[in-house]
Design an enzyme around this catalytic site. Sequence first.
Site, PDB file in Angstrom:
ATOM      1  N   ASP A 208       7.197  -3.849 -10.833  1.00 24.36           N
ATOM      2  CA  ASP A 208       8.403  -4.147 -10.051  1.00 24.36           C
ATOM      3  C   ASP A 208       8.889  -5.559 -10.326  1.00 24.36           C
ATOM      4  O   ASP A 208       9.952  -5.952  -9.846  1.00 24.36           O
ATOM      5  CB  ASP A 208       8.119  -3.994  -8.553  1.00 24.36           C
ATOM      6  CG  ASP A 208       8.199  -2.542  -8.122  1.00 24.36           C
ATOM      7  OD1 ASP A 208       8.724  -1.719  -8.893  1.00 24.36           O
ATOM      8  OD2 ASP A 208       7.741  -2.233  -7.006  1.00 24.36           O
TER       9      ASP A 208
ATOM     10  N   ASP B  20       7.179   8.451  -8.208  1.00 20.17           N
ATOM     11  CA  ASP B  20       6.662   7.206  -7.618  1.00 20.17           C
ATOM     12  C   ASP B  20       5.470   7.489  -6.698  1.00 20.17           C
ATOM     13  O   ASP B  20       5.212   8.642  -6.317  1.00 20.17           O
ATOM     14  CB  ASP B  20       7.802   6.530  -6.841  1.00 20.17           C
ATOM     15  CG  ASP B  20       7.656   5.024  -6.742  1.00 20.17           C
ATOM     16  OD1 ASP B  20       6.564   4.509  -7.009  1.00 20.17           O
ATOM     17  OD2 ASP B  20       8.650   4.364  -6.373  1.00 20.17           O
TER      18      ASP B  20
HETATM   19  C1  DGJ Z   1       8.698   1.276  -6.121  1.00 18.55           C
HETATM   20  C2  DGJ Z   1       9.222   1.330  -7.518  1.00 18.55           C
HETATM   21  O1  DGJ Z   1       8.411   0.614  -8.374  1.00 18.55           O
HETATM   22  C3  DGJ Z   1      10.648   0.802  -7.513  1.00 18.55           C
HETATM   23  O2  DGJ Z   1      11.147   0.756  -8.809  1.00 18.55           O
HETATM   24  C4  DGJ Z   1      11.487   1.679  -6.629  1.00 18.55           C
HETATM   25  O3  DGJ Z   1      11.538   2.974  -7.162  1.00 18.55           O
HETATM   26  C5  DGJ Z   1      10.907   1.721  -5.238  1.00 18.55           C
HETATM   27  N1  DGJ Z   1       9.524   2.078  -5.243  1.00 18.55           N
HETATM   28  C6  DGJ Z   1      11.664   2.683  -4.360  1.00 18.55           C
HETATM   29  O4  DGJ Z   1      11.126   2.814  -3.119  1.00 18.55           O
END
Ligand code: DGJ
Length: 683
Positions: A511, A449
Amino acid sequence: MSQVTFDAAGRTWLLRTPTTSYVLGLSDDDAPRALHWGAVLSPEQAASLCATPPAMASSFHGHDAGEELATETGARYDTPSLQVRFPGGVRGVAWQYLGHEIDGGHLVIRFRDAAEPFELDLHYRVHDDSDAIDRWTCVRTGVPVTLTRCDSAAWTLPPLPGYRLSHVAGGWAAEHGLRRTELLTGESTLTSRRGLTSHQANPWFMIDAGDASEAHGEVWSGALAWSGSWRITLNRTQTGRVSVTGGAGHEGLTWRLDPGAEWRTPVFTGLHSTTGYGGASRAWHDHIVRHVLPNPEELRPVVYNSWEAVAFDVNEKSQRELAGLAARVGAELFVMDDAWFGGRTSDRAGLGDWWPNAERFPNGLNPLIDEVHGLGMRFGLWVEPEMVNPDSDLYRAHPDWVFHMPGRDRTELRNQLVLNFALPEVAAWAHGWLDKLLGEHAIDFLKWDFNRTLTEVGADQAWLDHVEAVYALIDRLRADHPGVRIEACAGGGGRTDLGMMGRTDQVWVSDNTDGHDRIAIQRGFTQIYPARAMSAWVTDSPNPVTGRSTPLAFRFHVAMAGALGLGGDLLNWTESDLETAAGLVARYKDLRPVIQHGVLHRLPSGAQYTLGDRTVILAWRGPVPHTAANPPQRLSALDPAARYRDEDTGTIHHGALLMSQGLVPAFPAGDYTSTLTVLRRLR
Ligand code: DGJ
C-alpha cells in the site's frame, strides 16, 4: 535434461537439473539423508556418496544427520520436520523403506513406520528447463495420529566456511525489506502466525557462504508455496552444518489425522545457483514464469485503480470521470476498488453483502462496465471474499460463519471478522456469489483482497483448511471463467507467495506507493518474484501514506520497473501532468515486453532489463548532497563485441565498456530524480 536415477547398490537417488545435482540416499536405518545439493555430479560420483553418517560419539556429541525430513525417533536432536504422536505414547517415525517410483522428473520414495500403520511419501520433482527442485510430503495413517509438525521438506547445505542468510522483513507499507545477516549458531525461525503469508516476513530464504554478491557466488535458496501461517526453521549446528526445514502452520498447532486420511503438504521449492543473488533471482523468475504463473506469456495491462483517488467515496459518476481520464492517459484496465457494494460507505459496514450499492449504482454495475469497455479498457473489480463486517446482512444472518471461540471476544480488526472458509457452507456461499457476479457481468479482472489477520481460530485444522478452500475457490472460478485475471492483495503485499502466484496473475506489492520507499520494497520483491507479477502504481504527490513529494517522472520510472499502473486522483492532475503521464504510459507500453519478459539485472541504484536486442535501464536517485558522486552503473550480460545505440540520444556505446566502465545516469538536478535509457544492439 532433468532426470532421476537410482543406484540400487548404494540406495541413492541422483536428481539432475540443467546445471545442478541433488543426491539423497538411505542410511543403514532406512532414513533418507541429503548427500549433495550443488554442482552437477556424474552417476559414478553420486554413487560414491555414503548415506550412513558416522555414529554419534556419545549422546552429548553433535550429530549432523542431514535428514530429508527429520523425525524424532531414537537419538535424533535436529529440528524435527515431522512430529507425530501415535496412540499409546509412541512418537516419531522409525523409517522403513518400501520402494520408489520414477515418472519422468517426478520421484516418489515410499516409506512406512517400522511398527505403526503409518506411511510417508517423499516427493521430488525436477524440470528440464529449471534448476528448481520441488519437494513435498504425503502422509497416510491407519490409526488416529496427532501431528504437531509436518513440514514439506528439509534442505541440507554443504559444509561452507560461513553461512549468511538473506530474507525479508517488514510490515504494512514496508513489505519485502531485504536483510542479509550471518546465520547464528542455533535455530533461527522465519514465520507467520497470522493465517496469511504476512507483511512481516515472506516464506523464502537464500543462504551463501558470506562471499556471494549480486553477480558472483553460490547461493542456495528455497521458497514455500503457501498463503497461510508458515514456518521455516534454519538450524546451524555447533558442528557447523546448516539445514532448513519448512512447511505450513505455526508452532503449537496440532492436527489430528483419522484412519484412512491423507495429508499432503504444500510444495517447498529449492534452487541452487552459482551466479550470485542476481543469478538466483533470475533463476527464480524464470522458474516462476515457466512453472508457477498461470498465464505468464500475457503482457500485464496498464491498470488504473481508483482506491487512492476516492477511497470509500465511490459512485458511478466519479468512476466514469476517472475512467475517462484513465483511458486518456493510456490505461488498459480500469479497476473499481472497495466500496461499490452493500452498505460499504466506510470500513465499518457492508463486507459480505456483495451486491451493488443501490444509491451509488442505481442501475447496477453494467452501465459503468459498458462505459469502461466503450473506452477501450477492460473492467476490474475489488473483492474481499473472506471478510465480513458485523454490520452487514450476511453477519446478521450467519454470525456463526466467522472464526470465533466460545467465551471469547470476536476481535475486530479494521472493523471486520474473517469468514471460516473451512466450513463447506461458507465456501459454497462465496463460490455462489462470485460465480454469479462473474457470470452476470463482463468483469475481466478481480483484485482479491484480505485486510486482516486470523484470530479466534478454534480448530487448529481450520488454519490450513481455510487456505486450501480459498485455493479451491480461486481454481474453480478460474476454470469456469477462463478470461478473468486476478490480482492477489492483502492490505498491500501480505499475500505474496508461490501458492497465491500459482493461481493469480499479479500481486499488489504494498500500500506504500511512494516511489522512494518502493525502490527498496521492489528490490526485496524481485529477490524471488518476477517483474511481470509486480503491480506498481503511480499515485499522487505528496504521497498519501508517507506525505513525501516526488516528481512525476520519478514516480513513473520507479513504477515502470514492474507491471505499471496508475492509482492517483487523475481529476486533480494538471493538464501537463496528464500529458506527461500519457507520454510515459505510451513509452512503457513500447518497453513493456522488455521489462515484463526480459532478464532483470538489479543495479546498485536501478534496474536493467534485456530482451533480444533491447536493453532498458531505469536509474533512481533520492535526495543527495549537491556534490555527491554519481557513480556509473555497470551493465550486465551484454554482448562485449557489439555496439549499442541509445534510442533517445543516438549515442553509440560499446558493450564491453558498458559492462566494464558502466553508464553514468544523466540525473537532472534536484531530489528524487531518475533516468530511463533504452539501448538497442546494433547488428
Ligand atoms: C487494501 C489494499 O491494499 C488497497 O489497495 C485497497 O484495495 C484497500 N484495501 C481497500 O479497502
